[in-house]
Design a protein around this motif. Structure first.
Motif, mmCIF file in Angstrom:
data_model
loop_
_atom_site.group_PDB
_atom_site.id
_atom_site.type_symbol
_atom_site.label_atom_id
_atom_site.label_comp_id
_atom_site.label_asym_id
_atom_site.label_seq_id
_atom_site.Cartn_x
_atom_site.Cartn_y
_atom_site.Cartn_z
ATOM 1 N N ALA A 1 -10.908 -1.522 -10.011
ATOM 2 C CA ALA A 1 -10.412 -2.632 -8.951
ATOM 3 C C ALA A 1 -10.931 -4.048 -9.361
ATOM 4 N N GLY A 49 -7.717 -4.275 -4.397
ATOM 5 C CA GLY A 49 -7.318 -3.355 -5.392
ATOM 6 C C GLY A 49 -7.820 -2.010 -5.075
ATOM 7 N N GLN A 53 -4.963 -1.456 -9.780
ATOM 8 C CA GLN A 53 -4.782 -1.190 -8.369
ATOM 9 C C GLN A 53 -5.365 0.192 -8.518
#
Lengths: 239, 256
Positions: B29, B86, B34
């Motif tokens: 992340a 994320g 993501q």
């Protein structure tokens, strides 16, 4: 005490039918080959690293790729949507509009009327020593010409050379909006040559052509008829 | 499926599966990906490690039919923000065990979890990570089958190597009998220290699995401190050797 083999179970377990036993070496020419199981790593499925994409096609077609500035996002989206609705690649639609506009230009159905941009002034418009300095009468006529070419409206004019910040920003945004297409090299060159002839940025000319093509398509004057292109054959037709 | 599915698995407990899952997820992340972390371990400690509470997210993820929009919305509600850009998580708790039993009773196919993941196809995840429990069961098997890549953390000691061999056998069986198409990305030696046992275990691993042995994670106090603080190593000690080692793991993942 010798260290135990942690992977003996893995090595001794029945190899799957997909994993063949591999010959190691022949002891003698006539003797049968001795086979042995592979190492544990060969028996379990391992992931392959991502391979680099083959870029040969891109390299061979590099000349076709072209980027034009000043094509508004909205027009790009309209063209993309139209291409999707026609089931054709976007670049082919752009090519069709450009070729249509070029043919209209050649048959004088489309006229390019480029305006001078009031960005810079010169005292030597022809590049030679001419009327850089002259009598009062001529000077005033030159001023009259300037007034005609670039009329200054009385209202809203704050100071010379200043434009509204919003408008300047819009213009800048439009200029920074780029569109990349793949077009035949000959077509690219033709468009560039016309842009040079008229002393206009090539992006502006492409915008002008696309706009012309799109407008004529929407009014029904330009008809596009996509046709199927065989990309291979199949023995089984979809039901 | 656009997202790469990674399962962190080893049939032995205490080898660093959750630590690896959480730190790898956070590092990916931090690199702009993501990431969705799904905690399939009934201990529910992935959430704890991130400073959150264990919840029934994994249970509902595994048992909700997803046959109506309302059910889809319901399952997606269990995707929790972790407070880290994320990185999202479906937390688990002891009820995940019950979910495993339900799947068994319902005789769900081995592809069941892979099919469930279609729920997230349009959610823009680059990686979906499964943290699994240290046992052999239907849930682990389905999670392995759902994955494109499997990372096997292994403590550098004989008992862990033995468990690694069993996990490797499971992978082979999944490929040969259930048509699994993924593969083992690598073996991650953990709790590596300078002891003779640790070095011998590393030698064993390297002689058997050569380039599939990833850079080892050294035994470190900072990794234990992360637990008490509810932080990842990149938050607790970003300059530490452990952070560098998990960064190297994330970098290796990006090559697949």
């Amino acid at each position: 005490m010798p260290r135990r083999d942690a992977f003996s179970s893995l090595r001794q377990s029945e190899p799957s039918p997909n994993v063949p036993l591999v010959p190691v070496k022949k002891i003698e020419a006539e003797a049968p080959s001795i086979t042995t199981a592979k190492q544990p790593l060969d028996l379990i499925p391992v992931a392959a690293r991502r391979t680099k994409r083959n870029r040969d096609w891109d390299r061979n077609h590099r000349d076709e790729k072209t980027t034009y500035r000043g094509i508004p996002k909205r027009l790009q989206e309209t063209v993309s949507d139209l291409a999707a609705s026609l089931n054709v690649p976007r670049d082919e639609l752009v090519r069709a509009f450009l070729e249509y506009s070029l043919s209209d230009l050649q048959s004088n159905r489309l006229v390019i009327a480029a305006y001078p941009k009031a960005q810079r002034m010169t005292l030597f418009p022809t590049g030679e020593a001419s009327n850089a300095y002259s009598g009062k009468k001529e000077a005033s006529s030159a001023a009259a010409w300037l007034d005609q070419a670039f009329p200054i409206s009385g209202r809203g004019q704050t100071s010379a050379g200043k434009t509204k910040p919003g408008r300047a920003q819009n213009k800048k945004d439009r200029w920074e909006s780029r569109a990349t297409y793949r077009l035949p090299v000959a077509l690219k060159k033709q468009v560039k040559a016309i842009a040079d002839d008229h002393d206009v940025p090539v992006g502006e000319l492409v915008l002008f052509f696309l706009d012309h093509g799109l407008r004529d398509y929407q009014s029904g004057e330009l008809r596009l008829s996509p046709s199927p292109r065989a990309s291979g054959k199949t023995l089984f037709l979809d039901e | 499926m656009a997202a790469k599915v990674i399962t962190i698995s080893n049939q032995k407990g205490g080898v660093g599966k959750t630590t690896t899952s959480v730190n790898l997820a956070h590092c990916l992340a931090l690199r702009g990906a993501q990431v969705l972390l799904i905690d399939l371990d009934p201990q529910g400690q992935s959430a704890t490690k991130l400073g959150m509470d264990g919840e029934m997210g994994a249970f509902y993820f595994l048992t909700t039919a997803q046959s109506s929009p309302a059910e889809v919305v319901f399952v997606k509600q269990w995707v929790r923000e972790t407070g880290r850009d994320g990185l999202k998580i479906i937390p688990g708790n002891s009820m995940t065990n019950s979910a495993q039993m339900i799947l068994g009773v319902q005789e769900r196919p081995v592809s069941y979890i892979r099919d469930l993941l279609k729920l997230f196809v349009r959610d823009g995840f680059d990686y979906i990570l499964f943290d699994t429990s240290p046992s052999v069961g239907g849930l682990q098997e389905r999670a392995l089958w759902a994955s494109d890549l499997v990372i096997i953390p292994t403590a550098t000691e004989f008992a862990s190597l033995d468990a690694l061999a069993k996990t490797a056998e499971t992978l082979r069986a999944l490929r040969d009998t259930k048509g699994w198409r993924g593969g083992m990305m690598g073996i991650l030696p953990t709790f590596f220290d300078g002891t003779r046992e640790s070095k011998n275990s590393m030698d064993d691993l390297q002689s058997e699995f050569s380039d599939k042995v990833l850079q080892p994670i050294h035994k470190a106090t900072v990794l234990r401190e992360c637990w008490s603080e509810g932080k990842t190593i990149f938050e607790h000690a970003p300059e530490s050797r452990s952070a560098e080692e998990y960064s190297a793991l994330a970098k290796a993942v990006l090559k697949y």
